[in-house]
Design an enzyme around this catalytic site. Sequence first.
Site, PDB file in Angstrom:
ATOM      1  N   SER A 206      34.025  42.115  31.128  1.00  0.00           N
ATOM      2  CA  SER A 206      35.002  41.331  31.311  1.00  0.00           C
ATOM      3  C   SER A 206      35.792  41.275  30.203  1.00  0.00           C
ATOM      4  O   SER A 206      37.194  40.868  30.124  1.00  0.00           O
ATOM      5  CB  SER A 206      34.668  39.762  31.716  1.00  0.00           C
ATOM      6  OG  SER A 206      33.929  39.165  30.619  1.00  0.00           O
TER       7      SER A 206
ATOM      8  N   HIS B  90      35.037  45.631  37.231  1.00  0.00           N
ATOM      9  CA  HIS B  90      35.059  44.181  36.951  1.00  0.00           C
ATOM     10  C   HIS B  90      35.190  43.236  38.058  1.00  0.00           C
ATOM     11  O   HIS B  90      36.255  43.024  38.634  1.00  0.00           O
ATOM     12  CB  HIS B  90      36.030  43.901  36.027  1.00  0.00           C
ATOM     13  CG  HIS B  90      35.851  42.299  35.239  1.00  0.00           C
ATOM     14  ND1 HIS B  90      37.059  41.524  34.953  1.00  0.00           N
ATOM     15  CD2 HIS B  90      34.719  41.738  35.328  1.00  0.00           C
ATOM     16  CE1 HIS B  90      36.697  40.426  34.691  1.00  0.00           C
ATOM     17  NE2 HIS B  90      35.438  40.504  34.834  1.00  0.00           N
TER      18      HIS B  90
ATOM     19  N   GLU C  83      38.861  44.470  39.238  1.00  0.00           N
ATOM     20  CA  GLU C  83      39.500  45.245  38.421  1.00  0.00           C
ATOM     21  C   GLU C  83      38.936  46.676  38.290  1.00  0.00           C
ATOM     22  O   GLU C  83      37.544  46.702  37.714  1.00  0.00           O
ATOM     23  CB  GLU C  83      39.629  44.855  37.357  1.00  0.00           C
ATOM     24  CG  GLU C  83      40.594  43.400  37.365  1.00  0.00           C
ATOM     25  CD  GLU C  83      40.686  42.442  36.142  1.00  0.00           C
ATOM     26  OE1 GLU C  83      41.591  42.149  35.469  1.00  0.00           O
ATOM     27  OE2 GLU C  83      39.692  42.599  35.297  1.00  0.00           O
TER      28      GLU C  83
ATOM     29  N   ASN D 202      42.228  38.295  32.991  1.00  0.00           N
ATOM     30  CA  ASN D 202      42.176  37.498  32.136  1.00  0.00           C
ATOM     31  C   ASN D 202      43.186  37.578  31.015  1.00  0.00           C
ATOM     32  O   ASN D 202      43.249  36.548  30.225  1.00  0.00           O
ATOM     33  CB  ASN D 202      40.782  37.866  31.161  1.00  0.00           C
ATOM     34  CG  ASN D 202      39.528  37.101  31.794  1.00  0.00           C
ATOM     35  OD1 ASN D 202      39.689  36.272  32.478  1.00  0.00           O
ATOM     36  ND2 ASN D 202      38.452  37.999  31.747  1.00  0.00           N
TER      37      ASN D 202
END
Length: 506
Positions: free
Chosen positions: A121, A142, A154, A192
């Site tokens: 991540s 991810h 992702e 993120n």
Amino acid sequence: MQLDFTRIGVVGTGAMGRGIAQIAAQAGSTVYLHDSQPGAAEAARDHLHQQWLRMADKGRIDAGQPQLWRDKLVPVASLGELAPCTLVVEAIVERLDAKRELLLQLESIVAPDAVLASNTSSLSITAVAATLARPERVAGFHFFNPVPLMKVVEVVAGLRTGAAVCERLARYARAMGHTPVMAQDTPGFIVNHAGRGYGTEALRIVSEGVADFATVDRILRDQVGFKLGPFELLDLTGLDVSHPVMESIYHQFYDEPRFRPSAIAAQRLAGGLLGRKSGEGFYRYVDGTAQVPPEPAAPVVTEMPPVWVSTRAARRAELYQLLKDLGARIETGTSPSAQALTLVAPLGFDVTTVAVVERLDPARTVGIDMLIDDAATRRRVLATNPATREDMAAAAHALFARDGKAVSVIRDSGGFVTQRVVATIVNIASDICQQRICTPADLETAVTLGLGYPLGPLAMGDRWGPTNILEVLFNMQTVYGDTRYRPSPWLRRRGAIGLSLTHPES
């Protein structure tokens, strides 16, 4: 849908590894499970089997399905037994050295055309693959926890990742019932990275003494429609998870001001106030329930002053109509009388600055946030300045609470709460597009599925106006003198020519 990968390996059988194994088996792949801890792979298989049995008991799947899926899970004791796999996904500890060492071992075991994927991540896919002889077959894959429920993944291309590898992973994600989004290899990837604005700006607001945690949460839930306020979300995730991510992305972008972490979060982490898991974070928890301080009641004001509205107020016509609906006595002169409550509705500026620039009496001046149409919100937000008289603040609070809508009164802040948080979210998202990290469409998909925002960040900008968001940012940069609020070129150019923020680059 035909599977791209019929035999895959999953290394690491924690919650993330189990989740990946679960959806892969349900899609029809044979999944080889490996963990460095003896017995962990077998325990993961048993855990998933019990989960499937519970689903069958509830009638959510056919009675024979748990055994069929269990048979798709093959615990293996050594990495060498992953040789038949055409895809291996690692979900081990988030350490670059450990992931590199694992992929080096796997490279000598699996076939030359097998794909090696990392569920990292926060680590660079380019760095993870750098020591391999064939880095072109390594990509990020991810997933988000819990994997079966979080339907976005992702797919991340490192600098040397082959395009066909990402295309195959995207097809496989769809076969597993997930939505793939394609990202370039930058810190935080999409979700993120895009999520940096919500928590960090809320922490900054509290650090300035503008409002407390509960008030900020109420405002962002009721005005914008977020399911959880930023402090509720941080408590749910846990500061031991969230704060290191804030610091990691900030430092990976060489201390980019837009991602600056907060000393408030660092202090609470150091003190063990992690959130729900520790029983106390930004809130205290009793039997799992947050102890939220009660909201102050609207004051009782027997004699209401007349109200004068600044000629420069945002949504001035709507504000006039609202005041009429609330039964206010409205002054329409070029300047307020000596008795009038003076209302300003700035975008990005604080009440103090507006009062000085417009030569208003600060003692009688109160601000109201009108970025969002009042009819579309469940809360009104007022702001005082350091000189606002108590009777004027009370009169404004009582007036705007007359129809029963919730009212929050905060201290002076450039951009109130909603303006500055929304503008920060939109600005960061715009810069993700400017950097070509992903397409606008994938950004919107990733954020709505991965973060649960009521709208994608670019759609937020479009709904409330790119020119308004730009005005908020320019004015906040003036108030605070902080490059944190400098507008992204993507946002600035589209705002200037009236182009939708979701419009792809030509």
